[in-house]
Design an enzyme around this catalytic site. Structure first.
Site, PDB file in Angstrom:
ATOM      1  N   ALA A  49       0.690  -1.283  -0.019  1.00 61.03           N
ATOM      2  CA  ALA A  49       0.007  -0.050   0.048  1.00 61.03           C
ATOM      3  C   ALA A  49       0.983   1.454  -0.021  1.00 61.03           C
ATOM      4  O   ALA A  49       1.807   1.333   0.609  1.00 61.03           O
ATOM      5  CB  ALA A  49      -0.973  -0.053   0.996  1.00 61.03           C
ATOM      6  N   GLU A  50       0.278   2.351  -0.742  1.00 58.80           N
ATOM      7  CA  GLU A  50       1.280   3.511  -1.030  1.00 58.80           C
ATOM      8  C   GLU A  50       1.780   4.167   0.117  1.00 58.80           C
ATOM      9  O   GLU A  50       2.528   5.090   0.312  1.00 58.80           O
ATOM     10  CB  GLU A  50       0.462   4.341  -1.742  1.00 58.80           C
ATOM     11  N   HIS A  51       0.739   4.070   1.245  1.00 55.01           N
ATOM     12  CA  HIS A  51       1.089   5.052   2.551  1.00 55.01           C
ATOM     13  C   HIS A  51       2.020   4.212   3.547  1.00 55.01           C
ATOM     14  O   HIS A  51       2.304   4.620   4.488  1.00 55.01           O
ATOM     15  CB  HIS A  51      -0.079   5.526   3.315  1.00 55.01           C
ATOM     16  N   GLY A  52       2.830   3.247   2.789  1.00 57.47           N
ATOM     17  CA  GLY A  52       3.757   2.689   3.660  1.00 57.47           C
ATOM     18  C   GLY A  52       3.606   1.174   4.297  1.00 57.47           C
ATOM     19  O   GLY A  52       4.327   1.155   5.608  1.00 57.47           O
TER      20      GLY A  52
END
Lengths: 218, 231, 218, 231
Positions: A49-52
């Site tokens: 996921a892009e937020h880490g």
């Protein structure tokens, strides 16, 4: 997308067949999110996921949600053994370095060359591209899940995109409620037709020309 | 990529990827955090004409210093070779080609390659020797040097602990360039003190996500003497 | 540098007076390393090292060294409460962002404009710049500790550097066994003269012109 | 800088630095990891004409969404505003100026400002809308867009734990943009769940070294309802 739950599930189930054991996969918001439900845990697919985070797992039980552990759509998730947390530069470093085996995204339009438009309808819907450009351009394989036609009944699989692009020549496979279409150097190849549609119906609902796969002719 | 099975390999299995003329990135600062068992393996295997990319030349018998001292290295992209006199000697004899970068610039160039960027704009070393022939770019009225990303064929790193997915945790100042080179090469081989099952590492502590790591090798520990141990 | 231990200590002790409580400080190899010995622990000065630590403390006891915890010179150190470890990009991010209050470096030459040459003698000594360029250009304040003259008796404080530069206009203060000299927009100002030297002797041993500080005249 | 005394401040003391027209960087992704107590404080103080720099517009009453919804924001540099319909509405009415960047590019631009680089070369979004008017640079035969570094006046971040030196540890996906904006502004204010003495944090786990952090404020926790809590 306003598609019936049953159809959304069918598309997601079909998309899951494109995933193999151990792959690193990013799922977009909407139908793509449902794909995870059709992938066995023992396949050890690592969801990114892009937020880490790399290694998200199923939704937590009601009451056990952690407000700091959500997917990119903001819904609570869990993590699997082997997961890691990091900041957004690392999350996108993984994408740009080409380490995502597959990203599964929604779309507004896909062209016969695999151009993708999925982030803006000028003058109407301007949400911003978020991570879509990074994903579409960076992932090894881009699979689009969407309804075959828009609300006005117009094909979303087009000769040339009319909407601003997310990325050029990036889509590898399109899965809709009607068909599975592969983007090849020769053009779009109709690989599968979903029940209860016929090849003719799919062709009629598709603006871009389709090459009919040998296995559908026989 | 199939990443289900453990990435654990023997040293010999891992060394298959390190051949003559390899562009080899390495972690370590004066040998601290360099992978001793892999370096020993490269030495024993007889690999030569290596192109090293990393912070420094370590000491004559420490870290990559041993490879340099024994004439296995053709070129280096680095920031410092002063602690290994053999490097300077080989360089002045024309047997070792050395390109120097300011240490922070070198670190960022490698990171750049690791995260899929094309380069960075930096002003460290402007109007000095390192500025010679560099492309200049102006941004908001200020001039910078353009530094392209660096990548390698293989990266060798040393980590304190890994799980079987390849997630890495480093130890103290042995971290240094390791997380950077771990991202920047086509193949990353991590030598690790301890390999634990998935889920045994705190996911908040992982410095290198396992997706960057291709192979894991168990470390036999340092086989050299540190300068501070010599008296 | 071949300077007597006593003189090296004296220079380091004087340099320590430039440090105040809570500062973030990077010490180069050689005499600069000795400066730490003259700074009380309760000042909570945070020592920074290029290979990824902020907050190094005194040397460990013999037998308690940790091979993974060394200063930039490769000698075992300890850490103080509040220390952190990070990779080399973060270490140099701190430097370039201008968060080092002081860096204390050795030098081969310093010019009257504060140009620094400390990393290369072409054809002779080519060790590489390591972190010296980043430190000289990035730190808020650059203090040079060195012998006043070289082995041939030639002044290392010069009108114009003859050696390739590390950075231009970067040095703020020069401390030698003979003097403390400040780099100002007007030129080099002789602020202090060390025992047993006289102002005249310092001026004679210094190639660059010196402005004599008022407090030395009086 | 004097960093001996604790950096702990009251919300009011910290808010002195956040004024009208402030270029305000913030951590958070859909509100996850945004500092609720500082945002509430900014709202209560009546600060207006803010220039926000951060990942997204969150939701109407979540994270920075509340500031946007209430007309306190003049411009945004961001990647996504779709989850806060008020942003789109204000934008189409000409009351909110929004500049969009691909999320990974935005993250790197902010990091760039944080580590003192001038910019990066990136190819994400080439030949799309975001490429309009961008300076192009060629490196080794490949063309990239030049993206200058971003910095701000003040950064507000949310961290799980801090020690009194300002060292920060984040929690799970609440990390996201926090370590990046924490480096990139002139003044960094961290809202923290728990402030502990120096030495109480594992130095290997620290994601933001305290030297980047100017002030610490204790968090009163989230004062909004998450979308998933609404049914």
């Amino acid at each position: 997308m306003g598609m019936a739950r049953e159809l959304r599930q069918r598309i997601a189930r079909r998309a899951a067949q494109e995933i193999t054991r151990g792959m690193v996969v990013n799922l977009g918001i909407g139908i793509p999110t449902l794909v995870a439900d059709f992938i066995p845990a023992d396949w050890r697919v690592m969801f990114h996921a892009e937020h880490g985070v790399l290694g998200t797992g199923p939704s937590p039980l009601k009451g056990e949600e952690d407000e700091h552990l959500c997917n990119a759509g903001g819904l609570p998730v869990t993590v699997v053994p082997g997961a890691s947390y990091f900041d957004s530069t690392m999350a996108f470093g993984i994408i740009r370095k080409g380490l995502l085996d597959v990203t599964i995204l929604g779309a507004l339009e896909v062209s016969e060359k695999g151009d993708l438009a999925n982030w803006i309808v000028p003058g109407k819907l301007v949400p911003g591209m978020g991570g879509a450009m990074d994903l579409a351009q960076g992932a090894k394989r881009v699979i689009v899940l969407m309804s075959h036609v828009n609300k006005k009944g117009k094909s979303k699989i087009v000769k040339t995109c009319t909407l601003p692009l997310t990325a050029r020549n990036c889509v590898d496979l399109i899965i809709t409620e009607m068909a599975v279409i592969e983007v090849t150097v020769d053009g779009l190849v109709l690989q599968e037709v979903m029940e209860p549609y016929s090849v003719d119906e799919v062709v009629r609902c598709t603006e871009a020309p389709l090459i009919i796969s040998g296995k559908l002719k026989g | 990529m199939e990443q289900v099975s453990s990435k654990k390999k023997t040293v010999d299995q891992a060394l298959v990827y390190i051949k003559d003329e390899c562009r080899l990135m390495y972690g370590g600062f004066g040998g601290i955090g360099s992978p001793p068992t892999l370096i020993e393996g490269i030495f024993e295997k007889g690999v030569k004409n290596l192109h090293l990319i990393g912070n420094d030349a370590a000491f004559p018998e420490v870290g990559v210093g041993r490879l340099i001292s024994n004439g296995r290295v053709k070129s280096m992209i680095t920031s410092h070779i002063g602690s290994n006199p053999n490097s300077g000697k080989l360089m002045s004899e024309g047997k070792l080609d050395v390109s120097f970068y300011p240490q922070g610039t070198l670190a960022e160039k490698i990171r750049c390659g690791g995260v899929g960027l094309g380069g960075i704009l930096v002003d460290i070393g402007m109007d000095t020797i390192v500025d010679d022939g560099k492309q200049r770019v102006e941004v908001n009225g200020k001039t910078y040097m353009l530094e392209p990303a660096l990548t390698g064929d293989v990266a060798i790193v040393y980590a304190e602990r890994a799980d079987e997915y390849g997630n890495l945790i480093y130890d103290k100042t042995a971290r240094n360039f390791n997380p950077l080179v771990a991202m920047a090469a086509d193949i990353t081989i991590a030598e690790v003190k301890e390999i634990v099952p998935r889920g045994a590492l705190n996911p908040e502590m992982i410095a290198t996500p396992g997706v960057f790591v291709d192979y894991l090798v168990e470390s036999k520990g340092v086989n050299w003497t540190w300068a501070w141990q010599e008296n």
